[in-house]
Design a protein around this motif. Structure first.
Motif, short mmCIF file in Angstrom:
data_model
loop_
_atom_site.label_atom_id
_atom_site.label_comp_id
_atom_site.label_asym_id
_atom_site.label_seq_id
_atom_site.Cartn_x
_atom_site.Cartn_y
_atom_site.Cartn_z
N ASN A 237 0.80 -1.22 0.00
CA ASN A 237 0.00 0.00 0.00
C ASN A 237 0.83 1.28 0.00
O ASN A 237 0.29 2.37 -0.09
N GLY A 238 2.14 1.13 0.16
CA GLY A 238 2.99 2.31 0.25
C GLY A 238 3.00 3.11 -1.03
O GLY A 238 2.88 2.56 -2.13
N SER A 239 3.13 4.41 -0.90
CA SER A 239 3.15 5.28 -2.08
C SER A 239 4.56 5.51 -2.61
O SER A 239 4.74 6.04 -3.70
N GLY A 240 5.58 5.07 -1.84
CA GLY A 240 6.97 5.28 -2.25
C GLY A 240 7.43 4.23 -3.24
O GLY A 240 6.73 3.25 -3.54
N ASP A 241 8.66 4.40 -3.73
CA ASP A 241 9.26 3.44 -4.64
C ASP A 241 9.70 2.21 -3.84
O ASP A 241 10.41 2.32 -2.85
N ASN A 242 9.27 1.03 -4.29
CA ASN A 242 9.58 -0.18 -3.54
C ASN A 242 11.07 -0.49 -3.49
O ASN A 242 11.54 -1.09 -2.53
N PHE A 243 11.81 -0.11 -4.53
CA PHE A 243 13.25 -0.36 -4.49
C PHE A 243 13.91 0.50 -3.41
O PHE A 243 14.82 0.04 -2.71
N SER A 244 13.46 1.72 -3.27
CA SER A 244 13.99 2.60 -2.20
C SER A 244 13.67 2.03 -0.82
O SER A 244 14.49 2.08 0.10
N LEU A 245 12.45 1.46 -0.68
CA LEU A 245 12.09 0.82 0.58
C LEU A 245 13.01 -0.36 0.86
O LEU A 245 13.45 -0.56 2.00
N PHE A 246 13.29 -1.12 -0.18
CA PHE A 246 14.19 -2.27 -0.03
C PHE A 246 15.57 -1.82 0.46
O PHE A 246 16.13 -2.38 1.40
N VAL A 247 16.13 -0.79 -0.17
CA VAL A 247 17.45 -0.29 0.22
C VAL A 247 17.45 0.22 1.65
O VAL A 247 18.40 -0.02 2.42
N ASP A 248 16.39 0.90 2.05
CA ASP A 248 16.31 1.45 3.41
C ASP A 248 16.22 0.35 4.47
O ASP A 248 16.87 0.44 5.53
N HIS A 249 15.40 -0.66 4.22
CA HIS A 249 15.14 -1.67 5.25
C HIS A 249 16.08 -2.88 5.17
O HIS A 249 16.24 -3.60 6.16
#
Length: 364
Positions: A237-249
């Motif tokens: 449901n996130g509005s951000g880029d999933n690749f950026s989420l992957f890099v962050d987490h």
């Protein structure tokens, strides 16, 4: 640490999670193989010109391969090439089995070309394997490949070596003009010192370019897992880029990717060093500086554009560029044409091999 441990325990509690861990291990294994497969790209000339011993050269290159992590994270501020690789296949056709098959095919082809001493592209092996397995999974070519990402990669199979060749040719002419009154012995001494700088610059470019490709594959697997297995709302449901989420987490994945390519470089790749350093054209310290600097400039340009290119193709084109400056016959064109065939065949062969591996994996 507790959060990381909890996530790990949750992942391995599911069959898909265990497959995800296998993929990450294989991807880092490919990264290591990529390191020793491509070690020659940044150290062949400094070994041949005897600026450094082979052991010193691999340590030098490995160090800057790893330092590239900090340049990407803190200077550039993002991992553009990893994002491109993760999106070469449309999301609807990505599964863990597809990624596994693509990785296995890429590893097999990389090891085969290393054994034969052929400086093929680890990058294109990975892209070809990913696409081939996805197409096999889909059962057709329709809408599988993200052509907006893939077409630039295909174009740069040819553009990267040409750009490297032209820059190296121009740099060599400029350097020769500036040094025409210099003592040959004094000039050679200075260019041997400058080769350390140019080799370091190229190794940085190699690390930034190639380590991110493995990040992209792991990222695609992690994103699939969060979207389809644990239904993580941050990804669904996130509005951000999933690749950026992957890099962050999954912050440790980029760090591990750069570390493993550095460790792979430490292990060498002597057959390819011989091909790159001696069989294409005889390289002097001056020409080593020109070719490595040209290769580095090309890699930084493509990093800025977010286009994954082959460091092998880039440095080969640059070495040809300095050879042509002397005379066209200084380049051993028979060897060069053989390399060109290897470049052209890498993606389709990797794709076919990945499709075959996917069909085998699908049986289980």
């Amino acid at each position: 640490m507790d959060t990381f441990l909890d996530m790990f325990l949750d992942i391995i509690s599911r069959p898909e999670g265990i497959l995800l861990i296998v993929i990450i291990v294989l991807a880092l294994g490919f990264d290591f193989i990529n390191g020793f497969h491509d070690a020659a790209n940044s150290i062949a000339t400094i070994v041949v010109t005897k600026v450094l011993t082979p052991l010193q050269a691999v340590i030098w290159a490995a160090f800057f391969n790893f330092i590239a992590y900090f340049v990407s994270l803190y200077v550039i501020g993002e991992f553009k090439i990893g994002n491109t690789i993760a999106k070469t296949v449309n999301e609807d056709f990505i599964t863990l089995e597809v990624i596994l098959a693509g990785l296995i095919a890429a590893i097999v082809w990389n090891l085969a070309t290393w054994k034969l001493g052929i400086p093929s592209s680890s990058s294109h092996t990975l892209v070809g394997g990913f696409m081939g397995a996805a197409i096999a999974h889909a059962g057709s070519f329709e809408n599988v490949v993200n052509y907006a990402k893939v077409i630039p990669i295909f174009l740069f199979i040819f553009l990267a070596p040409v750009i490297g060749l032209l820059i190296a040719h121009i740099l060599t002419i400029i350097i020769l003009h500036l040094c025409k009154r210099a003592s040959p012995a004094r000039a050679e001494k200075w260019f041997k010192k400058l080769q350390l700088v140019s080799s370091a610059l190229f190794s940085l470019g190699h690390g930034m370019n190639d380590a991110q490709k493995v990040m992209g594959i792991i990222g695609a697997a992690v994103i699939f897992y969060h979207l389809n297995v644990d239904m993580d709302p941050l990804y669904v449901n996130g509005s951000g880029d999933n690749f950026s989420l992957f890099v962050d987490h999954w912050w440790w994945v980029p760090l591990a990717s750069f570390l493993f390519i550095g460790l792979g470089t430490l292990s060498g790749g002597w057959k390819i060093i011989k091909t790159m350093g001696t069989k294409i054209t005889k390289v002097t310290p001056l020409e080593g500086v020109a070719s490595e600097t040209a290769g580095a400039i090309t890699l930084y340009l493509t990093e800025f554009l977010g286009i994954p290119v082959s460091t092998t193709h880039t440095i080969t084109g640059a070495i040809i560029g300095v050879g042509v400056t002397k005379r066209v016959s200084a380049v051993r064109w028979g060897v060069t044409i053989s390399l060109l065939w290897a470049w052209v065949l890498t993606i389709p062969v990797s794709a076919l091999l990945a499709a075959l591996v996917y069909y085998i994996v699908a049986l289980f």
